[in-house]
Design a protein around this motif. Structure first.
Motif, PDB file in Angstrom:
ATOM      1  N   PRO A  91       0.822  -1.216   0.000  1.00 12.19           N
ATOM      2  CA  PRO A  91       0.000   0.000   0.000  1.00 12.19           C
ATOM      3  C   PRO A  91       0.855   1.266   0.000  1.00 12.19           C
ATOM      4  N   GLN A  92       0.358   2.283  -0.685  1.00 12.43           N
ATOM      5  CA  GLN A  92       1.039   3.567  -0.760  1.00 12.43           C
ATOM      6  C   GLN A  92       0.595   4.448   0.400  1.00 12.43           C
ATOM      7  N   ALA A  93       1.503   5.275   0.849  1.00  8.15           N
ATOM      8  CA  ALA A  93       1.155   6.233   1.899  1.00  8.15           C
ATOM      9  C   ALA A  93       0.178   7.262   1.321  1.00  8.15           C
ATOM     10  N   PHE A  94      -0.725   7.744   2.152  1.00  5.84           N
ATOM     11  CA  PHE A  94      -1.677   8.749   1.702  1.00  5.84           C
ATOM     12  C   PHE A  94      -1.960   9.719   2.834  1.00  5.84           C
ATOM     13  N   ASN A  95      -2.369  10.898   2.464  1.00  7.49           N
ATOM     14  CA  ASN A  95      -2.739  11.900   3.455  1.00  7.49           C
ATOM     15  C   ASN A  95      -4.143  11.611   3.963  1.00  7.49           C
ATOM     16  N   PRO A  96      -4.414  11.917   5.209  1.00  8.31           N
ATOM     17  CA  PRO A  96      -5.775  11.742   5.720  1.00  8.31           C
ATOM     18  C   PRO A  96      -6.735  12.702   5.024  1.00  8.31           C
ATOM     19  N   ALA A  97      -8.006  12.428   5.173  1.00 11.78           N
ATOM     20  CA  ALA A  97      -9.029  13.260   4.553  1.00 11.78           C
ATOM     21  C   ALA A  97     -10.187  13.458   5.527  1.00 11.78           C
ATOM     22  N   ILE A  98     -10.955  14.474   5.256  1.00  9.16           N
ATOM     23  CA  ILE A  98     -12.167  14.748   6.031  1.00  9.16           C
ATOM     24  C   ILE A  98     -13.353  14.590   5.096  1.00  9.16           C
ATOM     25  N   LEU A  99     -14.330  13.822   5.514  1.00  7.32           N
ATOM     26  CA  LEU A  99     -15.591  13.698   4.793  1.00  7.32           C
ATOM     27  C   LEU A  99     -16.617  14.500   5.590  1.00  7.32           C
ATOM     28  N   TRP A 100     -17.042  15.609   5.021  1.00 11.08           N
ATOM     29  CA  TRP A 100     -17.958  16.504   5.721  1.00 11.08           C
ATOM     30  C   TRP A 100     -19.379  15.964   5.615  1.00 11.08           C
ATOM     31  N   VAL A 101     -20.042  15.782   6.758  1.00 18.63           N
ATOM     32  CA  VAL A 101     -21.442  15.344   6.776  1.00 18.63           C
ATOM     33  C   VAL A 101     -22.379  16.518   7.017  1.00 18.63           C
ATOM     34  N   GLN A 102     -21.801  17.651   7.354  1.00 23.17           N
ATOM     35  CA  GLN A 102     -22.548  18.897   7.479  1.00 23.17           C
ATOM     36  C   GLN A 102     -21.939  19.855   6.460  1.00 23.17           C
ATOM     37  N   PRO A 103     -22.551  20.983   6.217  1.00 24.38           N
ATOM     38  CA  PRO A 103     -21.991  21.922   5.236  1.00 24.38           C
ATOM     39  C   PRO A 103     -20.514  22.234   5.538  1.00 24.38           C
ATOM     40  N   THR A 104     -19.716  22.269   4.483  1.00 24.15           N
ATOM     41  CA  THR A 104     -18.289  22.557   4.626  1.00 24.15           C
ATOM     42  C   THR A 104     -18.104  23.977   5.147  1.00 24.15           C
ATOM     43  N   PRO A 105     -17.274  24.165   6.175  1.00 25.24           N
ATOM     44  CA  PRO A 105     -17.065  25.520   6.696  1.00 25.24           C
ATOM     45  C   PRO A 105     -16.374  26.408   5.659  1.00 25.24           C
ATOM     46  N   THR A 106     -16.638  27.704   5.718  1.00 24.13           N
ATOM     47  CA  THR A 106     -16.019  28.626   4.767  1.00 24.13           C
ATOM     48  C   THR A 106     -14.518  28.741   5.000  1.00 24.13           C
ATOM     49  N   GLU A 107     -14.095  28.684   6.264  1.00 27.49           N
ATOM     50  CA  GLU A 107     -12.668  28.687   6.575  1.00 27.49           C
ATOM     51  C   GLU A 107     -12.331  27.388   7.288  1.00 27.49           C
ATOM     52  N   SER A 108     -11.412  26.632   6.714  1.00 28.39           N
ATOM     53  CA  SER A 108     -11.037  25.353   7.302  1.00 28.39           C
ATOM     54  C   SER A 108      -9.967  25.542   8.375  1.00 28.39           C
ATOM     55  N   PRO A 109     -10.079  24.830   9.472  1.00 27.72           N
ATOM     56  CA  PRO A 109      -9.048  24.908  10.512  1.00 27.72           C
ATOM     57  C   PRO A 109      -7.809  24.080  10.151  1.00 27.72           C
ATOM     58  N   PHE A 110      -7.827  23.443   8.986  1.00 22.32           N
ATOM     59  CA  PHE A 110      -6.742  22.566   8.552  1.00 22.32           C
ATOM     60  C   PHE A 110      -6.129  23.072   7.248  1.00 22.32           C
TER      61      PHE A 110
END
Length: 68
Positions: A32-51
């Motif tokens: 397996p290849q290394a991969f960056n984590p991800a966020i799956l938003w279940v609520q509306p995506t915030p306008t400014e991400s803390p990440f």
């Protein structure tokens, strides 16, 4: 790499008719290849991400943000 298990070989044959695709699948599963984590938003995506967010790729759904 060790020899692939019989179960993995059987699975690859059931998924792919082409031998090259079977080998690619086995290689991907066993190395397996290394991969960056991800966020799956279940609520509306915030306008400014803390990440720190990566630039989306063409196939990426809009409710997913890949983290840097």
């Amino acid at each position: 790499m060790e020899k692939a298990s019989n179960l993995l070989l059987k699975l690859s044959r059931s998924l792919f008719a082409d031998t090259a695709e079977q080998e690619n699948f086995i290689h991907a599963v066993t190395n397996p290849q290394a991969f960056n984590p991800a966020i799956l938003w279940v609520q509306p995506t915030p306008t400014e991400s803390p990440f720190d967010i990566e630039i989306p790729v063409a196939w990426q759904p809009e409710f997913v943000d890949r983290l840097a």
